[in-house]
Design an enzyme around this catalytic site. Sequence first.
Site, short mmCIF file in Angstrom:
data_model
loop_
_atom_site.label_atom_id
_atom_site.label_comp_id
_atom_site.label_asym_id
_atom_site.label_seq_id
_atom_site.Cartn_x
_atom_site.Cartn_y
_atom_site.Cartn_z
CD GLU B 195 -0.86 1.58 3.25
OE1 GLU B 195 -1.24 2.31 2.39
OE2 GLU B 195 -0.82 1.44 4.51
CG HIS B 370 -2.48 4.47 5.62
ND1 HIS B 370 -3.10 3.29 5.05
CD2 HIS B 370 -3.82 5.19 5.89
CE1 HIS B 370 -4.35 3.34 5.08
NE2 HIS B 370 -4.82 4.27 5.51
#
Lengths: 557, 557
Positions: B195, B370
């Site tokens: 990601e 993240h």
Amino acid sequence: MKVTENPLSFFALGGINEIGKNMYVVQYEDEIFVIDCGGKFPDESLLGIDLIIPDLTYLEENRDKIKALIVTHGHEDHIGGIPYFLRKLSIPIYATKFTLGLIELKIDEHRLRGDTELLTIDSNTKLEFEKVQVSFFKVSHSIPDCLGVVFHTPEGNIVHTGDFKFDLTPANNQYADIHKMAEIGQQGVLALISESTNAERKGLTPSEQMVGSHMDEAFIKASGKIFVSTFASNVNRVQQVVESAMKTNRKIALLGRSMVNIVDVAMERGYLTMPEGMLIDASEVDKLPAEKVAILCSGSQGEPMAVLSRLASGNFRDVTIYPGDTVILAASPIPGNEKDVSKIIDNLFQLGAKVIYGSGSTTGMHVSGHGYQEDLKLMLTLMKPTYFIPIHGETRMLHHHRMLAEAVGVEKGNTFIIKNGEVVDIENGVARQTRSVPAGDTYVDGMGVGDVGDIVLRDRKQLSEDGMLVVVITISKADRKIISGPDTITRGFVYARDSDELLKEVNRLVKTTVNDLQSENIHKWNVMKQNIKKSVGQYLFNQTKRKPMILPIIIEI
Amino acid sequence: MKVTENPLSFFALGGINEIGKNMYVVQYEDEIFVIDCGGKFPDESLLGIDLIIPDLTYLEENRDKIKALIVTHGHEDHIGGIPYFLRKLSIPIYATKFTLGLIELKIDEHRLRGDTELLTIDSNTKLEFEKVQVSFFKVSHSIPDCLGVVFHTPEGNIVHTGDFKFDLTPANNQYADIHKMAEIGQQGVLALISESTNAERKGLTPSEQMVGSHMDEAFIKASGKIFVSTFASNVNRVQQVVESAMKTNRKIALLGRSMVNIVDVAMERGYLTMPEGMLIDASEVDKLPAEKVAILCSGSQGEPMAVLSRLASGNFRDVTIYPGDTVILAASPIPGNEKDVSKIIDNLFQLGAKVIYGSGSTTGMHVSGHGYQEDLKLMLTLMKPTYFIPIHGETRMLHHHRMLAEAVGVEKGNTFIIKNGEVVDIENGVARQTRSVPAGDTYVDGMGVGDVGDIVLRDRKQLSEDGMLVVVITISKADRKIISGPDTITRGFVYARDSDELLKEVNRLVKTTVNDLQSENIHKWNVMKQNIKKSVGQYLFNQTKRKPMILPIIIEI
């Protein structure tokens, strides 16, 4: 004791609890001074609206008292409403040479030049009116030639800061008059009216000089063409780009109408200098070696039709971005524009460009023109006002600004956080907020100013979300029989070709509804229409969970 | 040499060049594995659309080969499409206990529970299929119980990271399996799929622990009630709020459906612990002293109908915010939501609340789930992949991620920046991108899935900007005379009451247009309609600079 009810008052017609459409009013008895006349771009909830301007009702009702429209600087949120103002009010406009240049561009577009009295001022100008004198001081900002304003009234002095930051090393000699500000403060300030845009941000605004050194560095490193996108009106930054280009032997091309026009005004009026022969035409860009060209272009806010966006998607006729070219975004996205700007950055990466983007503190390619907390405190300290009115900001910014004012000595209770239209009256040295004047948003939509309001917008919203369905039925006046229809037309609701069954059922429903009413001997149009809307609406919602606008049309023949 | 044409392949059906609707596919010969099935919220240009989900064409055409839908974690952009997926495909779903809890909430809402095979896995699970084995590893993220996935295929191992950060001091014991990741890397990774959300951000993501200590501090300082708004699914943060409340002897009330439901799932399944009697009902809040209560509420993204927004505008029945209360926004606005969140902050200031808001780095009340650049590099270093495919990000993020991969040793040319639908095939250790499968946005609008497309949206856009004008005219079949009309109806265009003259002129124009055509013996409907549209459109644009949709309706009797 004076007898006049409201000797001195201040209010905003725009610019409070918002960023945009700045317009402020200082009134002493029967002398009204208007400061700035801005526009504001609508957010996406205002469907189809082109521009928002202040409500001018108060000014129209008191037109004979208005002495001047004083414009502090040439940004859209301070001059964008001027053409609409001028259509209603014939008032002389006072502004500096550069600001007037931008105002002239604007009123020429609207073909209003002939009617307007434009008066050039500078920071040394003193304007004498019957009871009020107006003087000015220079402030630094992200556009040249900005002013703060002092209203000398018998009740005391009112200071309006305009938009400002403190920049001790500004580009292009745009120094602020700090000594003059100190002097104004020494003479006594009854009320300070100060902008609040960056009241949430800690520290001192970085200097424009920072951009210059980062720009130099990027120009030295770059191998291909260099594109720099910034606000054309940030002439001081444009000057720095020109200087980086000179140091690295690059010619400059200008792309975009606003870039060309504003650079033109700036050069003509002496705010921007470029050596002879440095400026080249867009069509020459691809004829020169890539490392000999820098391109200044508009569109840094991601506007889809502007140059940068077209360059990024490969749709610009004269100039192409090739892999290895450098693109510098020397501006921050205004809140609301982030997505459009990101889309451009994505496209530039896809073209293989080296993209320098992100917040100014990361890239060094942008600094704000609005003072941070320490700038705001310095202004408050210099002015030492008795009363303080924070303006030019959203609610949270005004509250932060109040806290800053209290931290540097403004008495608690002496800060007025007002709304647009709320008037602060000062009499015998005491300020009060008790009354209001009309204020609000006036929508410009195409040629119409103020003719689109809540009903039209509500309809547009419904149409935008679920579309509409028109159903037409013709009924005989003689025997009340259905002669033709029902026929349905939809737009923005469902694909017609997939919806045969759905629309057939709508027609059946309409027929039943009309027949049922007629059998009860009810023939009133509005009852029929109401019932059709209700039954069709319910059916469509059950079937689709959508609520299109339903327009029944009944024709009697 | 193998003879199969495409032994091993990877592609995305969503999640590339966008944040949202994540759906990835790993296929080995005739075994297809689907990873995640997310939804994406439409931006304001997609008028009326409720949700965007991936195009499922490829999966429907290959339904017999699909072995599993593996869900890495329970965020909307990874599970939001599941109800729509299940209506078309009957495939077993594998996910961890907490993730399944959230999936169950969702499919219960859609009344789909009965049909679905839900299988609980954890990081130790090994799934054996005919040719492929699937194993898992724990990752840290902003929701409990997240997994990365390893596909062990005869061609080599493919690793999909899920969403992750490295947090060495996570809240609630949500540690990542770093040793296991190292082992996977040692065994050899043919391709890493990782990601990219924060690939633009320098450094290492701050730890969730930081939020805990700032939360404690705020709770100790606060005097009135405390409101904390965060994503309900960020159970680890909710746990920290609970702990701060325990330390300061405050009870906890939960406001908002998602907050209540998700806390329920989390407590029932052992992901959140609270002492007996700590949870109180919303109706009890105002009965306790202000300093004895903390309120957890949903709506941190500024959703207008959610609790925080209603609290801020004073429209919440059970609980009121009083001056001196503290409101903590423990979440960052997702791009696009900034304005709505700012509006709430403004309202809270107006109520006199102390508001703690702003970026996590300023307030310490939020950290991203993240990984930043150093996190991403650590994952790449641990996995040492031959090929690298960045996913889960906008274009610019994917490009940054590629640069990071190259910096830690992935060979230039071995990173594939693909688009949704573009397939990376790996055969005999060599990866190539040459073919594509169908991929794109499927719009959910009310009950309709995929029935709204470009034409409907284009119509909605026109209707939203300038509204519409319907003009009806009835013509006699016998003698071609106009029997009734023209009559005009407008919506979203102009105020009817101000537009008498304009609409009269439209009627005159329509009559003239029809008469002119008839005098040339032209009676075709579509020609008549075309000419009416043209003449009326031109006239209205000249008069108003607006372009409403014009719908001529001709009835022949």
